[in-house]
Structure formats: structure tokens, C-alpha cells
Design a protein around this motif. Sequence first.
Motif, PDB file in Angstrom:
ATOM      1  N   ALA A  55       0.670   4.882  -4.889  1.00  0.00           N
ATOM      2  CA  ALA A  55       0.627   3.431  -5.102  1.00  0.00           C
ATOM      3  C   ALA A  55       1.443   3.001  -6.319  1.00  0.00           C
ATOM      4  O   ALA A  55       1.940   1.880  -6.386  1.00  0.00           O
ATOM      5  CB  ALA A  55      -0.817   2.979  -5.244  1.00  0.00           C
ATOM      6  N   LYS A  56       1.567   3.917  -7.275  1.00  0.00           N
ATOM      7  CA  LYS A  56       2.268   3.542  -8.508  1.00  0.00           C
ATOM      8  C   LYS A  56       3.711   4.037  -8.545  1.00  0.00           C
ATOM      9  O   LYS A  56       4.413   3.848  -9.543  1.00  0.00           O
ATOM     10  CB  LYS A  56       1.512   4.106  -9.715  1.00  0.00           C
ATOM     11  N   ALA A  57       4.131   4.703  -7.483  1.00  0.00           N
ATOM     12  CA  ALA A  57       5.479   5.284  -7.490  1.00  0.00           C
ATOM     13  C   ALA A  57       6.519   4.176  -7.588  1.00  0.00           C
ATOM     14  O   ALA A  57       6.437   3.163  -6.887  1.00  0.00           O
ATOM     15  CB  ALA A  57       5.693   6.102  -6.228  1.00  0.00           C
ATOM     16  N   ASP A  58       7.490   4.360  -8.477  1.00  0.00           N
ATOM     17  CA  ASP A  58       8.500   3.314  -8.630  1.00  0.00           C
ATOM     18  C   ASP A  58       9.917   3.888  -8.619  1.00  0.00           C
ATOM     19  O   ASP A  58      10.839   3.310  -9.193  1.00  0.00           O
ATOM     20  CB  ASP A  58       8.247   2.506  -9.902  1.00  0.00           C
ATOM     21  N   GLY A  59      10.050   5.042  -7.982  1.00  0.00           N
ATOM     22  CA  GLY A  59      11.396   5.591  -7.809  1.00  0.00           C
ATOM     23  C   GLY A  59      12.017   6.122  -9.090  1.00  0.00           C
ATOM     24  O   GLY A  59      13.237   6.223  -9.205  1.00  0.00           O
ATOM     25  N   ASP A  60      11.181   6.507 -10.062  1.00  0.00           N
ATOM     26  CA  ASP A  60      11.740   7.023 -11.320  1.00  0.00           C
ATOM     27  C   ASP A  60      11.932   8.536 -11.276  1.00  0.00           C
ATOM     28  O   ASP A  60      12.168   9.157 -12.301  1.00  0.00           O
ATOM     29  CB  ASP A  60      10.827   6.634 -12.488  1.00  0.00           C
ATOM     30  N   GLY A  61      11.835   9.109 -10.081  1.00  0.00           N
ATOM     31  CA  GLY A  61      12.089  10.543  -9.962  1.00  0.00           C
ATOM     32  C   GLY A  61      10.821  11.376 -10.011  1.00  0.00           C
ATOM     33  O   GLY A  61      10.839  12.567  -9.725  1.00  0.00           O
ATOM     34  N   ARG A  62       9.693  10.759 -10.362  1.00  0.00           N
ATOM     35  CA  ARG A  62       8.442  11.507 -10.342  1.00  0.00           C
ATOM     36  C   ARG A  62       8.006  11.715  -8.886  1.00  0.00           C
ATOM     37  O   ARG A  62       8.300  10.895  -8.017  1.00  0.00           O
ATOM     38  CB  ARG A  62       7.356  10.756 -11.126  1.00  0.00           C
ATOM     39  N   ILE A  63       7.318  12.824  -8.649  1.00  0.00           N
ATOM     40  CA  ILE A  63       6.891  13.153  -7.273  1.00  0.00           C
ATOM     41  C   ILE A  63       5.589  12.421  -6.982  1.00  0.00           C
ATOM     42  O   ILE A  63       4.662  12.443  -7.806  1.00  0.00           O
ATOM     43  CB  ILE A  63       6.667  14.674  -7.134  1.00  0.00           C
TER      44      ILE A  63
END
Lengths: 410, 287
Positions: free
Chosen positions: B234-242
Motif C-alpha cells: 500500500a505504501k510502495a511508491d516506486g523508490d526501488g524498495r521491494i
Amino acid sequence: MQETTTEIRFASPKRYIEESLIFKKSQLGEVGFLSGNEACAYGALAAGLSFYAGYPITPSTEIAEILSYRMPALGRVFIQMEDEIASMGAIIGASLTGRKSMTATSGPGFSLMQENLGYACIAEVPCVVVNVQRGGPSTGSPTSPAQGDLMQARWGTHGDHPIIALYPASVQEAFELTMVAFNLAEKYRTPVVFLMDEVIGHMREKVVFPKEGQIPVLERRKPPKGLERFQPFAEDGGLVPPMAAFGEGYRYHVTGLHHDPAGYPTLRPDEINRWFERVFAKIEQNLDEILLYREEDLEDAETVVVSCGITARSARAAARSARARGQKVGTLTLQTIWPFPEKVLRQLGSRVRRILVPELNRGQLILEIQRCVRNPEVEIRGINRLDGGVITPAQILEKLEERSWPGNSH
Amino acid sequence: MARKLPLIHRYLRKDKKFPTVWCPGCGIGVVLGSLIRAIHNSGLSKDDVVLVSGIGCTGRMPVYVDFNTLHTTHGRALTFASGVRLANPKLKVITVMGDGDAIAIGGNHFIHACRRNIEITAIVVNNFIYGMTGGQFSPTTPTGDISATSPFGNIAQSVDICELARDCGASYVARSTIYHVNEMEKQIARAVTTSGFSVVEVLSTCYSRYGKLNQKGSPREMFRALKDQTVPIAKADGDGRISRGVFIDRAEAAYSDTYQTIVAKAREHDGGEPLPLLNPTRPGGTP
Ligand SMILES: Cc1ncc(C[n+]2csc(CCOP(=O)(O)OP(=O)(O)O)c2C)c(N)n1
Ligand code: SF4
């Protein structure tokens, strides 16, 4: 009542046949007109096959097709897997739950099965692997007969291991020996390879269905219930340990690593040695039951033609003709190829002068015969064919009459 | 005073010699702990659980636990598991596989298990490397990373196991890490009660064969990095974190259930027509 540990339960094949609704009751003990592949599929059902996994490949496909049609109605399982590696894995998994399991394939698929076939050997999992042979290597000749997988059936998987391989020479035998293959697999906790020739797989012949009880149907030995501790690979008074099914309460470990009697991985030389000794002994000490062969006119034979599968049909015809012309020729047809009937061949070697080995390969069977026959007086020759045709009786007869055989100076 | 033993001891094999084969600092044991707790909380009986593995460090998991356990060949756990499950639908079949085991050599089986939606739970312990054979790159090794067989950096792309599973038709797909044990435990518990094929990918650490080569710090730092370098979906914002969490949870017809419809059809048909394929004039084979 508690199950005994030593008894093997015999069930009637009739029950299986009726259950499988293949034949009307009245047909039992009567005749049918089947192809070898059909006979193999029906023989398997009669023997109690209850799990089939496979991947289509010529010339074995009819076996899968028949079973895809017959198995569901019986509440048994048919699954087409994604390849032959998966098929072999699936039948081992199913066998561990107590089901009689089988797969069928041809050369390329048999090659893919080898790693998991070895797993079935080391984990002592009963199963039947049918290889309807084609010309090879590789894709070879998919629709032509060849007998090129004899050695692969013995040594295809890596490492030392015993294995049983049966070889029918007729459609009748395809039916009967398939039943025997299941019996041997279950009784000795071993994979059994069933080698068929493409011609046998596809040709139609009369089959006399066995009468009730004629071919017993064996079930694997199970441990008694309620044991304090169950050791799945312990000698337990016999060389073939009883086998519990997953889900029945004995929670044990199965691995492809060398293991101790409890099933746990081991690197102890004594435990590894004991395992090898036991699994070889369980086969070698039961050769009377495992070795099947058919002899014809051997009593006074000076020459014997040794062969298997479709080649044996030509061999018998040729031998009879030769006899009619005054040559003392007999035949030995091997129905069990592995373990190799060493003693039978050795004894034969002390009685006869000439052995002829026709085979549809570059000489695989003959290697074993040369190994077993230690009498230097015996001349051993082969006839080989690899071009997709069969060896005819005329070819064998011609070879039998060649002047260059020692003693053939007439 | 007798100390109360942790729950997992009720599930460890008493007759099996410990310690485990795993290196100090390895993440695999953490997954095993969560798996045991999830099974316990799901109320499954030990007799009904079959734990199947392939070959690898992860593949060594089953031998330590008191279920029906099956340590198969490299990459093939799902094939054996499929046989077990179809042969006895009463059994709860769980596979544990490394990333190489599941996705490289076993990739084909993985795809088809998803496609069939067969009632198996696949737990993939993704440590980004082939641990057991000494640290060669796997299909999940990040591009550029050093391994025993990519001394100049891995030039291939890595695969996203969860995306693969979802696209191929699995019923339940989730990802967690060994840092997030509660989350992992919940995901596994849900997975084993899903009716179809379920996949839980657990990001793990291999300090000995991967971390050291790529300056990932101590085992502890590697554990911590799994927190810093992952983010809830839900918090993923495409900063490279899995992203972590549940990718899909759908009720699709599962394979053994569908097989029963075939059984019913076959029974209806039985005793009727002879086999169409018994026709001897059927055209001859092709390869
Ligand atoms: C057919 C086959 N090929 C290769 C191997 C050697 N092998 C054993 S484990 C392994 C890879 C292990 O890596 P992974 O599956 O990611 O599991 P991990 O050890 O990291 O848990 C390989 C290549 C094998 N056992 N069998
Ligand atoms: S090599 Fe890596 S994966 Fe294997 S036990 Fe050691 S730390 Fe764990």
C-alpha cells in the motif's frame, strides 16, 4: 484385527478387472483383440493401478489416452504433467501415499526420467515405468521399432542400484507382464521398468484374459499399527522393509540422500554399506521369482538363439525352420532383462556350442551374454539392425546356416 | 525451575540429531519457526501435513520436523507434491524451496502448479543466491551483484517470483521477509488454508555465500536491511524498495475439486460407448 507384518495380501485380479469395467464379466477368461499398448494399460488397471502421470510421446501415447478415459470413472487419478521429469516425480509422490503408480513414455522421455528414477531406487518407492522404445538417440525414429534402451534401463540413472526390467514378446505378455511388473514393484519396493517394442505396442493380437486367480495381485507390505517407533528402512526380519503410507500416522522422512534405517541422512560408511547390501540382496536373493524367461527346444540344442521382444518372435520361427532342416536349434526368450539371468546363461554356455543374439541395436544384449558365458568353446554371434525394421526369421535362418560357424562345415 | 519450551519444540524430531546444517546467521531457520507456528495455529494435525522440499539449504528443512517429510530432487518438489496431493486429497501439502530450486531448475513446474491451481502451498525462501553449492547467481540475484560464477557482476535480469505466480494463476500470492516474522506467519497461515495453489515468498539472508561477497555487512545488518529495503504494498511508491504483502487472494476452482467433476462425467458415461481411440485405423504417430 491388527494387520500382520509378514503376510502379503492377495487380491483377485477379477475384482480389479470388474471394478475397472474394462470387460464384461462374461469376458473374463475369454479372448480379446488388442494392441500391446492397450494390453499394457488394461493389465495395469487389472493389477490395481490407481495413479497415472505422464507426458504424451509416440509410440506410447495410447496408454495415456486409454487411462485418461478409464481412470476417472474408477475414482483413480490420471494427470498429464508438464514433462516426464514431473511425471516421474508425481508417481513417486503418489506411491508414497499408498497408491499403485505408473507412467509411460518413450526414449526422450525415458532419458528425462532418469534422475527421479534413481530417486525411486534410493528411496525404495514402488512404481512402474513403461518405455515403449523407439529408434534413437534423441528424437531418432519415433514410429519405428528399436531395442536400444536395454542398457539405459539398467544404467540410465547414476550410481549403483538394482533395478528390475521386464520385456514382453507378445500382446498377451504385455497384459500379463504388466501385472507382474506391479507385483514385483510392490513386493520388492522398487521401480520396475517395462520395456516394450514399438511393434508390440502397436500391433494387434489375440489376448486370452487370465482367469480369476491365475495372476495374483499383490499389495505392498505395511507396518502394523501402533508401533512405538517405525523405522521405514530397517531390515525388520526381511530385506524389504514394510512401507507406511503418508497420512496414516507414521510420520517419517524420505530422502534421496543416503540414509539410516530411520530415513535420516547419513555419511556413516557402515550405514551406507548396509543399505547397499540390503537393496542388492533383496533382488539377488529372490531371483527365482524375479527372473522370467521362456525356453523352447533347449534339451538337445547345439545352437541357441537368445533374444527378447519382437525379435524373439522371429527367432522362434527361424529356430523351428532350422530344426525342420535338421539343425539342433532352440531359443531362449528373456522376459526379465534386469537383473540379467546370469546363471541361466552360464549353464546354457556349458551345454551348447553356438549362441546367436539377434537384436535391434548395435549389440547390447550380446555384451551381457559374453560376460556370462565363460566357456571359450562357445561361439557367440549377433545380428544387429538399427534402421527401423525388424529382424526377419529369414535373416536369422540365413545366419544360422552360415558355413563359418565352427562345426557348420556341411 | 523448569523453563517452558517454545512451541516449536513440539514439532521438532526428537530422534533426529541436531544441530541443523545451516550456517550461523542464516535466515532459513527463521522461516521454519514461522512455518511451524502457522501450521500449529491453523489447527492442522501432524499426520495430515506433508512437507516436501527440493535440494538446497532450504531443502534441508523437512528433516527436522515431525510431519510426513519428503526431501526430493533439485527443482522437483512440486512434482512430487502434486502426486501426493492428488493421490490423497486429505493431506495438506506444503513445499519449501530455495529461489534456484523453485524458479531456475524448477521454474517449469512452478508455472504449471500455478496454472493448475493445485492445492499446494509453496514457500520460496529467496536468499538471492545458490547457497548450498557455494554462492553462484540465481534467477533472483540482482543485476550487477557478485557471485561465485559472476565475478564481474551478474548481467541477467532478476525475476519477481510473486508477479510470476500471480500471472500464472496461483490463488494466493504474498511476500514477506525473515525480519517481519509476524507478517510472514500470518501469510503462511492464510496460504495453508487457501483452497488453490498458494505462494509465500520469504526474502531471506545468506551471509556466508552472498552477503560477504557483496559487502552487505554482518548477518544482523543483513536482517535489518530487509526492513529498510522493503515496503508494504500500500505504501510502495516506486523508490526501488521491494513491496511486501498480499498480491492476490482469490477463490478459484482448485485442481482436485475440478478433477471430481471429471470423475462424475466419466461415471455417467461409463458402460456406454467403446473407446474412440480403440479404432485401429487411427493415424500413426508423430514425435
Ligand atoms: C540436477 C541438479 N543440478 C544441480 C544440483 C546442485 N545444486 C544443489 S543445491 C543447488 C542450488 C541451491 O540454491 P537454492 O535452490 O537457491 O537454495 P539455497 O541453497 O539457497 O537454499 C544446486 C545448483 C543438484 N543437486 N541437482
Ligand atoms: S550457505 Fe547461506 S543459505 Fe546456506 S545455510 Fe549458509 S547462510 Fe544459509
